[in-house]
Design a protein around this motif. Structure first.
Motif, PDB file in Angstrom:
ATOM      1  N   GLN A  82       0.819  -1.214   0.000  1.00 16.50           N
ATOM      2  CA  GLN A  82       0.000   0.000   0.000  1.00 16.50           C
ATOM      3  C   GLN A  82       0.849   1.259   0.000  1.00 16.50           C
ATOM      4  N   ALA A  83       1.941   1.268   0.756  1.00 15.53           N
ATOM      5  CA  ALA A  83       2.778   2.465   0.853  1.00 15.53           C
ATOM      6  C   ALA A  83       3.452   2.793  -0.471  1.00 15.53           C
ATOM      7  N   ILE A  84       3.889   1.780  -1.193  1.00 11.72           N
ATOM      8  CA  ILE A  84       4.560   2.017  -2.477  1.00 11.72           C
ATOM      9  C   ILE A  84       3.584   2.603  -3.494  1.00 11.72           C
ATOM     10  N   GLU A  85       2.332   2.193  -3.419  1.00 13.16           N
ATOM     11  CA  GLU A  85       1.332   2.689  -4.374  1.00 13.16           C
ATOM     12  C   GLU A  85       0.929   4.133  -4.102  1.00 13.16           C
ATOM     13  N   CYS A  86       1.145   4.619  -2.868  1.00 12.34           N
ATOM     14  CA  CYS A  86       0.716   5.976  -2.509  1.00 12.34           C
ATOM     15  C   CYS A  86       1.577   7.028  -3.187  1.00 12.34           C
ATOM     16  N   GLN A  87       0.948   8.056  -3.716  1.00 12.78           N
ATOM     17  CA  GLN A  87       1.663   9.171  -4.307  1.00 12.78           C
ATOM     18  C   GLN A  87       2.175  10.131  -3.238  1.00 12.78           C
ATOM     19  N   GLY A  88       1.481  10.184  -2.123  1.00 11.26           N
ATOM     20  CA  GLY A  88       1.897  11.048  -1.026  1.00 11.26           C
ATOM     21  C   GLY A  88       1.352  10.540   0.293  1.00 11.26           C
ATOM     22  N   ILE A  89       2.229  10.246   1.230  1.00 11.24           N
ATOM     23  CA  ILE A  89       1.834   9.739   2.537  1.00 11.24           C
ATOM     24  C   ILE A  89       1.876  10.898   3.521  1.00 11.24           C
ATOM     25  N   PRO A  90       0.750  11.279   4.134  1.00 11.13           N
ATOM     26  CA  PRO A  90       0.743  12.435   5.031  1.00 11.13           C
ATOM     27  C   PRO A  90       1.436  12.120   6.363  1.00 11.13           C
ATOM     28  N   ILE A  91       2.480  12.896   6.673  1.00  6.78           N
ATOM     29  CA  ILE A  91       3.182  12.781   7.955  1.00  6.78           C
ATOM     30  C   ILE A  91       3.401  14.202   8.467  1.00  6.78           C
ATOM     31  N   GLY A  92       2.697  14.583   9.516  1.00  6.54           N
ATOM     32  CA  GLY A  92       2.808  15.941  10.048  1.00  6.54           C
ATOM     33  C   GLY A  92       2.445  16.965   8.998  1.00  6.54           C
ATOM     34  N   ASN A  93       3.348  17.936   8.780  1.00  7.03           N
ATOM     35  CA  ASN A  93       3.114  18.990   7.793  1.00  7.03           C
ATOM     36  C   ASN A  93       3.684  18.634   6.423  1.00  7.03           C
ATOM     37  N   SER A  94       4.062  17.379   6.226  1.00  7.49           N
ATOM     38  CA  SER A  94       4.752  16.987   5.006  1.00  7.49           C
ATOM     39  C   SER A  94       4.048  15.819   4.328  1.00  7.49           C
ATOM     40  N   LEU A  95       4.389  15.621   3.054  1.00  9.90           N
ATOM     41  CA  LEU A  95       3.973  14.436   2.314  1.00  9.90           C
ATOM     42  C   LEU A  95       5.213  13.616   1.989  1.00  9.90           C
ATOM     43  N   ALA A  96       5.106  12.305   2.156  1.00 13.14           N
ATOM     44  CA  ALA A  96       6.265  11.431   1.970  1.00 13.14           C
ATOM     45  C   ALA A  96       6.004  10.410   0.880  1.00 13.14           C
ATOM     46  N   THR A  97       7.081   9.959   0.281  1.00 13.87           N
ATOM     47  CA  THR A  97       7.035   8.842  -0.657  1.00 13.87           C
ATOM     48  C   THR A  97       8.049   7.807  -0.190  1.00 13.87           C
ATOM     49  N   THR A  98       7.889   6.592  -0.680  1.00 13.59           N
ATOM     50  CA  THR A  98       8.800   5.528  -0.266  1.00 13.59           C
ATOM     51  C   THR A  98       9.015   4.564  -1.417  1.00 13.59           C
ATOM     52  N   GLY A  99       9.925   3.646  -1.229  1.00 11.90           N
ATOM     53  CA  GLY A  99      10.212   2.604  -2.204  1.00 11.90           C
ATOM     54  C   GLY A  99      11.082   1.550  -1.553  1.00 11.90           C
ATOM     55  N   LYS A 100      11.170   0.398  -2.186  1.00 13.90           N
ATOM     56  CA  LYS A 100      11.999  -0.674  -1.636  1.00 13.90           C
ATOM     57  C   LYS A 100      13.476  -0.315  -1.772  1.00 13.90           C
ATOM     58  N   PRO A 101      14.257  -0.421  -0.706  1.00 16.84           N
ATOM     59  CA  PRO A 101      15.707  -0.216  -0.828  1.00 16.84           C
ATOM     60  C   PRO A 101      16.299  -1.225  -1.799  1.00 16.84           C
ATOM     61  N   THR A 102      17.339  -0.814  -2.503  1.00 17.38           N
ATOM     62  CA  THR A 102      17.903  -1.699  -3.522  1.00 17.38           C
ATOM     63  C   THR A 102      18.677  -2.864  -2.933  1.00 17.38           C
ATOM     64  N   TRP A 103      18.975  -2.811  -1.630  1.00 15.81           N
ATOM     65  CA  TRP A 103      19.664  -3.953  -1.026  1.00 15.81           C
ATOM     66  C   TRP A 103      18.695  -5.041  -0.587  1.00 15.81           C
ATOM     67  N   TRP A 104      17.375  -4.764  -0.663  1.00 17.10           N
ATOM     68  CA  TRP A 104      16.417  -5.831  -0.379  1.00 17.10           C
ATOM     69  C   TRP A 104      16.508  -6.902  -1.465  1.00 17.10           C
ATOM     70  N   PRO A 105      16.458  -8.177  -1.105  1.00 19.81           N
ATOM     71  CA  PRO A 105      16.374  -9.212  -2.141  1.00 19.81           C
ATOM     72  C   PRO A 105      15.013  -9.166  -2.814  1.00 19.81           C
ATOM     73  N   LEU A 106      14.968  -9.556  -4.073  1.00 21.10           N
ATOM     74  CA  LEU A 106      13.691  -9.623  -4.769  1.00 21.10           C
ATOM     75  C   LEU A 106      12.869 -10.777  -4.215  1.00 21.10           C
TER      76      LEU A 106
END
Length: 344
Positions: free
Chosen positions: A311-335
């Motif tokens: 769900q977090a990866i699909e979000c365009q903007g995650i509301p946290i306080g006064n900001s909007l955040a985005t996220t993604g899988k770190p590249t060191w994660w195994p597939l």
């Protein structure tokens, strides 16, 4: 004098000479020394990782102490000491007394010495400009969770250490980009010892942001005691848990979660569109009445949060306080691999 290029030759490709290397004193980290003839068996029953890694060539190891419900109490870096049957446990300074009591509680009648090393301090030596996107693309490891003596990008490697005089230098066993740990007596001129003309800067308040950028949690702020599961904290991806060793406290839930293959939430890096004005008192992250996870902390526009991955990866903007955040899988994660492939 110990030259940085000598360190680079030993620990390559951990630290690169032609880059901005930062040496930072970690004031929030402490050391506990655990020594004795029975110390290996003692720790084996308490930590998530296999202590035998340190008896087979490795010099440092990541692990966690769990409670009986399988939740994280303390995260630690375990170092092989200079003396035989001696290990150093690095942990958050806020819980060092609690960890010491925890160890003494389970020591029972074993002849094991447990003491806080008040006269030692810990430094992180890392490449502040190293890009996680370019440095951690796995080669042939996709879908495989491997132990701490795994493969790096070029060859099989052992997690090395180097002892020169009064200082000990250990490779961070979690991921290569985290660089090195330096254990030295308080007041020791570590920068003068390792630099001498090479590009190393002594700075503060860089390491936490650097670690958040990589998506790595550490200490009580990121891993609140009793509230976090080891696999949600990426303990498996950071080579901090063995699924083949014997029993240890909290093993049952960890093993069951691993073998079902379902870990819906994990610690992930977040990128804020602007720095937070105030740290949210309520750390739950809610979007459209759906609880996405929990905010852990931020430095500038980089932060860390425990999030529902899909769900977090699909979000365009995650509301946290006064900001909007985005996220993604770190590249060191195994597939992710199909379950039948993992079984094979």
């Amino acid at each position: 004098m110990l030259r940085l290029n000598h360190i680079c030759a030993k620990f390559a490709p951990t630290i690169r000479q032609k880059s901005t290397n930062v040496l930072e004193l970690l004031n929030n980290r402490s050391l506990i020394q655990v020594a004795g003839n029975e110390v290996a068996d003692f720790l084996q029953g308490l930590i998530t990782n296999d202590i035998n890694h340190l008896n087979n060539g490795n010099e440092s190891m990541y692990a966690m102490f769990l409670n009986t419900k399988g939740r994280v109490m303390y995260d630690t870096l375990v170092y092989k000491g200079v003396e035989p049957n001696c290990y150093l446990l690095e942990c958050d300074s806020e819980i060092v007394q609690s960890l010491q009591k925890h160890l003494k509680l389970y020591r029972v009648r074993r002849k094991i010495d447990i003491k806080l090393l008040d006269d030692s301090c810990i430094y992180a030596l890392f490449d502040a400009d190293q890009s996680s996107k370019e440095s951690h693309k796995s080669k042939g490891l996709d879908g495989i969770i491997v132990p701490c003596n795994t493969l790096n990008e070029t060859q099989p490697y052992t997690v090395f250490s180097k002892h020169i005089g009064d200082i000990s230098i250990y490779q961070d066993p979690r991921i290569i980009a985290l660089g090195l740990r330096v254990v030295a007596p308080k007041g020791y001129d570590v920068l003068g010892e390792i630099s001498n003309g090479t590009d190393v800067k002594l700075e503060q308040s860089k390491y936490r942001e650097f670690r958040y950028h990589l998506g790595v949690g550490e200490g009580v702020t990121d891993l609140p005691p009793g509230n976090c599961l080891p696999l949600e904290a990426n303990c498996d991806y950071l080579h901090g848990v063995s699924f083949h060793k014997g029993c240890y406290i909290g093993q049952e839930l960890t093993a069951r979660t691993h073998h079902t293959g379902v870990v819906r939430k994990r610690l992930m890096p977040i990128h804020l569109d602007k720095p937070l004005e105030d740290i949210p008192e309520e750390k739950n992250i809610v979007l459209d009445k759906v609880n996405l996870g929990k905010f852990r902390g931020s430095v500038g526009c980089t932060g860390l949060a425990l999030l529902r991955i899909a769900q977090a990866i699909e979000c365009q903007g995650i509301p946290i306080g006064n900001s909007l955040a985005t996220t993604g899988k770190p590249t060191w994660w195994p597939l992710e691999a199909p379950k039948e492939k993992m079984s094979a």
